[in-house]
Scaffold this motif. Sequence first.
Motif, PDB file in Angstrom:
ATOM      1  N   THR A  32       0.825  -1.208   0.000  1.00 33.96           N
ATOM      2  CA  THR A  32       0.000   0.000   0.000  1.00 33.96           C
ATOM      3  C   THR A  32       0.861   1.260   0.000  1.00 33.96           C
ATOM      4  OG1 THR A  32      -1.704  -1.192   1.246  1.00 33.96           O
ATOM      5  CG2 THR A  32      -1.840   1.220   1.231  1.00 33.96           C
ATOM      6  N   TYR A  33       2.000   1.205   0.716  1.00 35.95           N
ATOM      7  CA  TYR A  33       2.917   2.352   0.809  1.00 35.95           C
ATOM      8  C   TYR A  33       4.291   1.907   0.295  1.00 35.95           C
ATOM      9  CZ  TYR A  33      -0.782   3.275   4.188  1.00 35.95           C
ATOM     10  OH  TYR A  33      -1.996   3.419   4.795  1.00 35.95           O
ATOM     11  N   PRO A  34       4.418   1.563  -0.973  1.00 36.34           N
ATOM     12  CA  PRO A  34       5.634   0.891  -1.466  1.00 36.34           C
ATOM     13  C   PRO A  34       6.888   1.743  -1.407  1.00 36.34           C
ATOM     14  CG  PRO A  34       4.206   1.514  -3.298  1.00 36.34           C
ATOM     15  CD  PRO A  34       3.422   1.767  -2.059  1.00 36.34           C
ATOM     16  N   THR A  35       6.764   3.061  -1.501  1.00 39.16           N
ATOM     17  CA  THR A  35       7.960   3.909  -1.519  1.00 39.16           C
ATOM     18  C   THR A  35       8.222   4.598  -0.189  1.00 39.16           C
ATOM     19  OG1 THR A  35       6.710   5.818  -2.341  1.00 39.16           O
ATOM     20  CG2 THR A  35       7.678   4.337  -3.981  1.00 39.16           C
ATOM     21  N   ASP A  36       7.396   4.317   0.789  1.00 42.37           N
ATOM     22  CA  ASP A  36       7.516   4.976   2.090  1.00 42.37           C
ATOM     23  C   ASP A  36       8.359   4.097   3.014  1.00 42.37           C
ATOM     24  OD1 ASP A  36       7.130   6.752   4.140  1.00 42.37           O
ATOM     25  OD2 ASP A  36       5.211   5.890   4.739  1.00 42.37           O
ATOM     26  N   SER A  37       9.679   4.095   2.781  1.00 41.67           N
ATOM     27  CA  SER A  37      10.560   3.128   3.434  1.00 41.67           C
ATOM     28  C   SER A  37      10.647   3.348   4.934  1.00 41.67           C
ATOM     29  CB  SER A  37      11.957   3.212   2.820  1.00 41.67           C
ATOM     30  OG  SER A  37      11.899   2.841   1.462  1.00 41.67           O
ATOM     31  N   ALA A  38      10.630   2.223   5.666  1.00 44.81           N
ATOM     32  CA  ALA A  38      10.756   2.278   7.122  1.00 44.81           C
ATOM     33  C   ALA A  38      11.037   0.869   7.633  1.00 44.81           C
ATOM     34  CB  ALA A  38       9.473   2.817   7.760  1.00 44.81           C
ATOM     35  N   ASP A  39      11.692   0.807   8.806  1.00 42.67           N
ATOM     36  CA  ASP A  39      11.749  -0.457   9.523  1.00 42.67           C
ATOM     37  C   ASP A  39      10.353  -0.768  10.063  1.00 42.67           C
ATOM     38  OD1 ASP A  39      14.617  -0.769   9.321  1.00 42.67           O
ATOM     39  OD2 ASP A  39      14.765   0.836  10.825  1.00 42.67           O
ATOM     40  N   THR A  40      10.025  -2.041  10.134  1.00 44.16           N
ATOM     41  CA  THR A  40       8.744  -2.391  10.744  1.00 44.16           C
ATOM     42  C   THR A  40       8.835  -2.289  12.265  1.00 44.16           C
ATOM     43  OG1 THR A  40       8.227  -3.844   8.882  1.00 44.16           O
ATOM     44  CG2 THR A  40       6.971  -4.180  10.912  1.00 44.16           C
ATOM     45  N   SER A  71       8.933  -4.844   0.214  1.00 45.43           N
ATOM     46  CA  SER A  71       8.802  -3.921  -0.907  1.00 45.43           C
ATOM     47  C   SER A  71      10.142  -3.284  -1.234  1.00 45.43           C
ATOM     48  CB  SER A  71       7.788  -2.816  -0.583  1.00 45.43           C
ATOM     49  OG  SER A  71       7.818  -1.822  -1.597  1.00 45.43           O
ATOM     50  N   THR A  72      10.581  -3.413  -2.481  1.00 45.47           N
ATOM     51  CA  THR A  72      11.843  -2.808  -2.917  1.00 45.47           C
ATOM     52  C   THR A  72      11.625  -1.469  -3.615  1.00 45.47           C
ATOM     53  OG1 THR A  72      11.761  -3.943  -5.058  1.00 45.47           O
ATOM     54  CG2 THR A  72      12.859  -5.084  -3.244  1.00 45.47           C
ATOM     55  N   ALA A  73      10.394  -1.012  -3.703  1.00 46.08           N
ATOM     56  CA  ALA A  73      10.120   0.167  -4.519  1.00 46.08           C
ATOM     57  C   ALA A  73      10.820   1.416  -4.006  1.00 46.08           C
ATOM     58  CB  ALA A  73       8.613   0.410  -4.602  1.00 46.08           C
ATOM     59  N   GLY A  74      10.899   1.567  -2.684  1.00 47.29           N
ATOM     60  CA  GLY A  74      11.494   2.781  -2.143  1.00 47.29           C
ATOM     61  C   GLY A  74      12.939   2.643  -1.740  1.00 47.29           C
ATOM     62  N   HIS A  75      13.427   1.418  -1.673  1.00 48.11           N
ATOM     63  CA  HIS A  75      14.789   1.213  -1.175  1.00 48.11           C
ATOM     64  C   HIS A  75      15.232  -0.166  -1.629  1.00 48.11           C
ATOM     65  CE1 HIS A  75      18.237   1.865   1.446  1.00 48.11           C
ATOM     66  NE2 HIS A  75      18.067   0.645   1.940  1.00 48.11           N
ATOM     67  N   THR A  76      16.182  -0.254  -2.531  1.00 53.91           N
ATOM     68  CA  THR A  76      16.522  -1.533  -3.149  1.00 53.91           C
ATOM     69  C   THR A  76      17.885  -2.055  -2.722  1.00 53.91           C
ATOM     70  OG1 THR A  76      17.412  -0.364  -5.073  1.00 53.91           O
ATOM     71  CG2 THR A  76      15.116  -1.079  -5.180  1.00 53.91           C
TER      72      THR A  76
END
Length: 677
Positions: free
Chosen positions: A113-121, A165-170
């Motif tokens: 849902t938030y693919p580019t909003d990178s964060a640790d869970t 999700s790799t969209a925001g951080h690969t």
Amino acid sequence: MPYLVGYVTPQDYGAAGDGVTDDTAAFQSALTAISNAGGGVLMVPPGLSYRLNGTVHVGSNTTINAYGATMFAGAGAGQPLLDNYLGQTSPTVYNGNGNITILGGIWDARGQTYPTDSADTIFFGHASYITCRDLTIRNTRGYHGIEVNAINHALVAGCRFEGYSTAGHTSDGEAIQVDVAIAGAGLPANDGTECADITVDDCYAGPAGDGSGLGSYGSLIGGHSAQGNNSYQGIRVFNSTADTCLYFGIHAYNWAKCEITGCTIINSGDAGIFIDTQNTGGYQPDSISVTGNSVTGATNYGVFINGSGAFASNYVADISITGNTIRNITSGTGLAGIYVLYATGATVSGNTIYNCTTDGILCSNDTFLTVESNTVHTCSTGVSVSGCTQVQINGNDLQTGSSNGVFLGQTAGLVNTSDVIVSGNTIENYTNAQVRGGTSATDVLVVGNKLTKGVNGQFGVELVNTNTGWAVYDNYLDGSWTLANALNGINNTNKPTVWPDGRYGIRGSNTWGTQLDPRLTTATVANTATETVIGTFTIPANDAQAGGVYRATMYGTASSTGTPTITFKVRLGGVSGQILASFPAVTTASGVASGGWLVETRLLCIVNGAAATWSASSALNQQIASLTAGTSSVALTNGTVTVDSTINEALVVTATWSAASASNTASSTAGLLYRDY
């Protein structure tokens, strides 16, 4: 609805648990109340779904029991679902909120849902005694499922990490990141504190199983930061699974005194287990055990030990790679089952490696290296060693490959391999050589190996003229080797090898295999005074090696009427061939019956080829002259004889009676022929 008495719950502070209402404030109020009380338990009622639009902060001495509950990100904003920063703004070293336990629950970051909003869970920093048990971390957004940064004493057990999700951080994107408090790590105090005493047990990292469509993490556990001259101490990974991770199954970056045991790693994008070094500072990892893991389908390497950082002269030290099973390393560019690069004191022992496109075990620029008791099947090269010193390759079973069984060579940087023992190995069916000396490999002992030609083998031991200080002896070369191929590069004109005592040309101790038929062709002479063959061994065409020795033993009996004489001779080339030995005539005892005789010959090939030269020493022991007291005589070839070694030649014993009589008989009954090279 009623809740357990004696526990604080989010519902006590207004949580709805309906998956729609933002329950962040309720969770935070409950955790703050526990902290203000000096610690306690947050009981999250099961069967409900809690929307968290922000991070909830947990304090010291707190347990969150969330079995059966779901916590999910209801908004982006690049923040974890949970961290340990309650009431603290700048903790340092390990003095932040600690003694925290998280039990169970689904923690869903909604990376789809938030693919580019990178964060640790989930994030823990600057603390001691952190436990996460039985959590399911889902759909992490670009960073890490759980990050432990500047943490001393942590346990992550029975946790599942599903979807990334790799969209925001690969970048590497570990499910569990082991990190250090430096700039960019997300901590308020960048004091260089590293993690220590971290245990991961019975965890899983892989693709999402909830229908989100997200794939796996960069690795199950790892890191990519280091500080100064330090390392992460005491990281342990047990009984865990890395499924289709993008880079590595396990990435041990700058770890020391660590264990990786009993893990299952499937289809990693680069290496199954990668033990790596920092590229800043002056410290390299040491004392790492990689034991009993299963690695299948990694793209480049099953296990990769890489000590080639900026301080490669320090190497990676005291690494044990033992009892692992590695299969199907076939789809990338490295393609080695185990690769040890710039290590000192590495032991590669008891591993089973199947089906690697290039090397089963590849070692480069290592010192004090032991490769022993491994089973390597269907890899291009079994064990490849370049630029290494003080190496032992012992007791391995190496079977079937398109190149070499054991290769000893030089690195691209012209670093030579030296001081090597290759002993007690079983090596079979490599298309080129079972043991090959590459450019300038020196001071090598090849002893006591079984080298089998198999279907594809071309060379037994193959050397080049830059190989020096080799000793090749007491090996068994099994199979139909030709002269040029069994010990290739060891001959009179090209002498790259020496005995330990300095003699050139290793001869007289390696045993040839099945090409030489050791059996005796028996015969009988009777009623003739003509020289007659009584026993034959066959030396096959092109079998003789200059400096090689044949050992022939032939036994038989003789009987006579009266006291005639009988003369024994040893010839090469049949009854009309060159005489190798002629014994004095034996006068038989009167009416001798079945008197025994034994002829032993050592036949030396001095020069092989169409004009091969030979010499021999032979001994006759007999009880023909007397049935009660045996006598013996010795005969040497008078100089040398010339007999073609490029065709089959008969090594025979003949007998000549002084008188023809039907009662004067001599027969061969048993014998063996051996060859030493």
